[in-house]
Design a protein around this motif. Structure first.
Motif, short mmCIF file in Angstrom:
data_model
loop_
_atom_site.label_atom_id
_atom_site.label_comp_id
_atom_site.label_asym_id
_atom_site.label_seq_id
_atom_site.Cartn_x
_atom_site.Cartn_y
_atom_site.Cartn_z
N SER A 185 98.26 51.07 8.79
CA SER A 185 96.91 50.60 8.50
C SER A 185 96.81 49.13 8.86
N ARG A 204 89.81 56.56 12.41
CA ARG A 204 88.47 57.02 12.02
C ARG A 204 87.51 57.06 13.19
N ASP A 217 92.12 52.82 15.71
CA ASP A 217 91.50 53.19 14.44
C ASP A 217 91.40 54.72 14.42
N VAL A 236 92.27 49.90 7.30
CA VAL A 236 91.83 50.89 8.29
C VAL A 236 93.03 51.75 8.69
N THR A 268 95.47 53.68 10.96
CA THR A 268 95.70 53.44 12.38
C THR A 268 96.91 54.22 12.90
N LEU A 315 92.01 48.55 18.44
CA LEU A 315 91.81 47.31 17.70
C LEU A 315 92.37 46.10 18.44
#
Length: 115
Positions: free
Chosen positions: A64, A83, A81, A68, A70, A88
């Protein structure tokens, strides 16, 4: 201009086959998909690393960044990411994200394909 088409749900495996914070590759309707189970939920993205073109994201390092969830590519360590599929580390680079759910103990994926 590309549009996104959403297809039907495909049963992939029992939820118990996905280890926490590990990726696994699955062939879904002829497409390699990387599946991830984290403490935050289930995620599905293309297994193809958009930077190198290699099918390796399922072997990436799950973690993360600032809360977030990852995955870091095992080749050059770009972080994505889970989601959204957005990289990033490299603005404008992304991997396709697919819908995923667990229904009656089975993991199901609905592919999203660019036309």
């Amino acid at each position: 201009m590309s549009t996104t088409t959403t297809l039907h749900w495909h049963t992939v495996c029992p939820l118990t086959r996905l280890d926490l914070d590990r990726g696994v590759a699955a062939l879904v309707d002829g497409m390699q998909v990387a599946l991830f189970r984290t403490a935050d939920g289930l995620y599905a993205i293309d297994n193809r690393d958009p930077v190198t073109g290699a099918y390796v994201l399922s072997r990436g390092i799950v973690g993360s960044r600032q809360g977030v969830p990852t995955v870091a590519s095992p080749l050059h360590k770009q972080v994505y990411d889970l989601r959204t599929g957005d990289c990033l580390d490299l603005p404008g680079v992304a991997v396709t994200r697919h819908e995923i759910r667990c229904r009656e103990g089975l993991v199901e994926v609905r592919l999203r394909q660019e036309e």
